[in-house]
Design a protein around this motif. Structure first.
Motif, PDB file in Angstrom:
ATOM      1  N   GLY A 110     -22.801  34.300  51.473  1.00  0.00           N
ATOM      2  CA  GLY A 110     -21.943  33.983  50.350  1.00  0.00           C
ATOM      3  C   GLY A 110     -20.498  34.277  50.635  1.00  0.00           C
ATOM      4  N   ALA A 111     -20.239  35.003  51.690  1.00  0.00           N
ATOM      5  CA  ALA A 111     -18.876  35.309  52.072  1.00  0.00           C
ATOM      6  C   ALA A 111     -18.876  35.594  53.560  1.00  0.00           C
ATOM      7  N   GLY A 134     -27.061  40.087  49.264  1.00  0.00           N
ATOM      8  CA  GLY A 134     -27.213  40.825  50.507  1.00  0.00           C
ATOM      9  C   GLY A 134     -25.879  41.309  51.045  1.00  0.00           C
ATOM     10  N   ASP A 135     -24.877  40.436  51.047  1.00  0.00           N
ATOM     11  CA  ASP A 135     -23.544  40.824  51.496  1.00  0.00           C
ATOM     12  C   ASP A 135     -22.988  41.955  50.640  1.00  0.00           C
ATOM     13  N   THR A 136     -23.104  41.796  49.330  1.00  0.00           N
ATOM     14  CA  THR A 136     -22.551  42.793  48.416  1.00  0.00           C
ATOM     15  C   THR A 136     -23.268  44.124  48.556  1.00  0.00           C
ATOM     16  N   PHE A 183     -19.799  38.433  37.118  1.00  0.00           N
ATOM     17  CA  PHE A 183     -19.801  39.859  37.445  1.00  0.00           C
ATOM     18  C   PHE A 183     -20.112  40.053  38.926  1.00  0.00           C
ATOM     19  N   CYS A 184     -21.132  39.356  39.423  1.00  0.00           N
ATOM     20  CA  CYS A 184     -21.520  39.500  40.826  1.00  0.00           C
ATOM     21  C   CYS A 184     -20.420  39.004  41.757  1.00  0.00           C
ATOM     22  N   ARG A 185     -19.734  37.962  41.355  1.00  0.00           N
ATOM     23  CA  ARG A 185     -18.646  37.429  42.181  1.00  0.00           C
ATOM     24  C   ARG A 185     -17.499  38.433  42.265  1.00  0.00           C
ATOM     25  N   VAL A 186     -17.147  39.047  41.139  1.00  0.00           N
ATOM     26  CA  VAL A 186     -16.096  40.065  41.148  1.00  0.00           C
ATOM     27  C   VAL A 186     -16.526  41.262  41.994  1.00  0.00           C
ATOM     28  N   LEU A 187     -17.786  41.656  41.892  1.00  0.00           N
ATOM     29  CA  LEU A 187     -18.279  42.783  42.671  1.00  0.00           C
ATOM     30  C   LEU A 187     -18.156  42.499  44.168  1.00  0.00           C
ATOM     31  N   LEU A 188     -18.438  41.266  44.576  1.00  0.00           N
ATOM     32  CA  LEU A 188     -18.288  40.898  45.980  1.00  0.00           C
ATOM     33  C   LEU A 188     -16.821  40.963  46.397  1.00  0.00           C
ATOM     34  N   MET A 189     -15.923  40.485  45.534  1.00  0.00           N
ATOM     35  CA  MET A 189     -14.495  40.522  45.859  1.00  0.00           C
ATOM     36  C   MET A 189     -13.990  41.958  45.950  1.00  0.00           C
TER      37      MET A 189
END
Length: 379
Positions: free
Chosen positions: A4-5, A209-211, A271-277
């Motif tokens: 995802g990133a 997984g990345d996060t 929320f998950c996207r912000v957590l990854l960032m």
């Protein structure tokens, strides 16, 4: 990390922020012959750089170019960028994916030149052509040898990289297309540490997984409280976040005051996207945080808190944000967040004329505020 990133205070506080600006990672970037950009020069980049414009203007291409200059010794990154655009994979029988990186599918080289805290440099990417064999079928039965024919023609066989770091010796690398993929041959040694980039693209779902990997690193380093504080600006209910595994799959459990912890996914894609960032900005080795459609899945009302979180995290680690958006509401929320540090924000509007010429308009904080009041069209 390829799912995802890509694993991409009063007067005193103001002085600290200004010092961080002085060693701002990527200060300028010139792009020539890359994808849909014939020539474009970005200068005076700040801490947060937002790119706006209509579809096809080149916003995502700028992020891709920045990810490449952040990792100039990683030719395989092109294959990842290619996959995220859902283009054909690199191999000797399919050259469209690789050739799509060159402006108008031409034979002219790509030139990326930049100045930054790593000293900057120039990367030249040249296509390498040669005579190849193309096998075609002339029968509906593709397994029949009698229905197959071959012909020789000039084909893209690979690309040559020439990295010219400022103050250093040239470094050359070669990517060669082979029947089932590609091979990279490296040469030379870098004398400086590249900026690195943490790229979150718009086409894929956030990878838990990345996060989870990054959050585990935060726990190991006892810095998870910084992540929690940042996420509370998006969802005040967050008490703690716990990375782990369930049925051999990575998972993050969130404590929001209920009787039991719940999967973070339940709190929504935004929320998950912000957590990854947040975890990427704080813990990934790259100093460039590159996010396509940064407000995807987020209501504009949480964007002020999100930007405040990144400003707080910058006290602990140097990083720089380049992102895209189509939302005027997001820009208004962004203005509110940067009232105390206006010099940290840049907005670049990209327009493409009918003759395919690109023009660029840079907005500082005051100019952007006036433009949004007048109704700036960011689409």
């Amino acid at each position: 990390m390829a799912r995802g990133a890509w694993l991409w205070q009063g007067a005193t506080r103001w002085t600290t922020m200004r010092l961080r600006e002085a060693r701002s990672m990527l200060r300028s970037l010139t792009i020539q012959g890359f994808r849909g950009i014939d020539s474009l020069e970005l200068s005076d980049l700040g801490f947060v750089n937002v790119f706006v414009g209509s579809n096809g203007a080149g916003k995502t291409t700028i992020l891709e170019a920045a990810s490449i200059v952040g990792n100039p010794l990683s030719p395989g990154l092109l294959a990842m960028l290619n996959g995220w655009r859902e283009m054909p994979p690199f191999d000797a029988n399919s050259q469209d994916g690789l050739q799509s990186f060159f402006h108008d599918m031409s034979s002219e080289p790509i030139r990326l030149k930049w100045d930054g805290s790593d000293g900057g440099g120039e990367l030249i990417i040249r296509p390498r052509w040669g005579i190849g064999i193309i096998t075609t079928t002339t029968s509906t039965d593709s397994l029949s040898p009698a229905g197959a024919s071959s012909s020789a023609s000039e084909r893209l066989q690979g690309i040559d990289f020439e990295y010219l770091p400022n103050g250093g010796s040239p470094i050359t690398q070669t990517m060669t297309l082979i029947p089932n993929g590609f091979h990279v041959q490296e040469g030379g040694t870098a004398i400086s540490r590249p900026l690195g980039g943490f790229y979150i693209h718009a086409r894929r779902a956030t990878s838990m997984g990345d996060t989870a990997t990054l959050l585990t690193m935060a726990t190991e380093r006892r810095t998870e409280d910084r992540v929690i504080q940042a996420m509370r600006r998006v969802d005040p209910r967050v008490v703690r976040l716990v990375p782990g595994y369930r049925q051999k799959a990575p998972i993050i459990l969130a404590d929001i005051g209920l009787r039991q912890l719940i999967p973070a996914n339940v709190l929504g894609d935004g929320f998950c996207r912000v957590l990854l960032m947040v975890t990427g900005a704080l813990l990934d080795s790259g100093r460039l945080l590159l996010v396509d459609e940064i407000d995807s899945g987020l209501h504009h009302s949480v964007m002020k808190g999100f930007w405040k979180s990144l400003l707080e995290l910058r006290k602990f680690r140097d990083f720089q944000v380049l992102c895209t958006t189509h939302s005027e509401d997001m820009l208004r929320s962004t203005l509110d967040a940067f009232e105390d540090s206006p010099d940290s924000l840049r907005v670049f509007r990209i327009d493409r004329s009918e003759s395919n010429h690109l023009s660029l308009q840079k907005y500082g904080f005051d100019m952007l505020r006036d433009a949004t009041v007048a109704g700036m069209d960011v689409r």
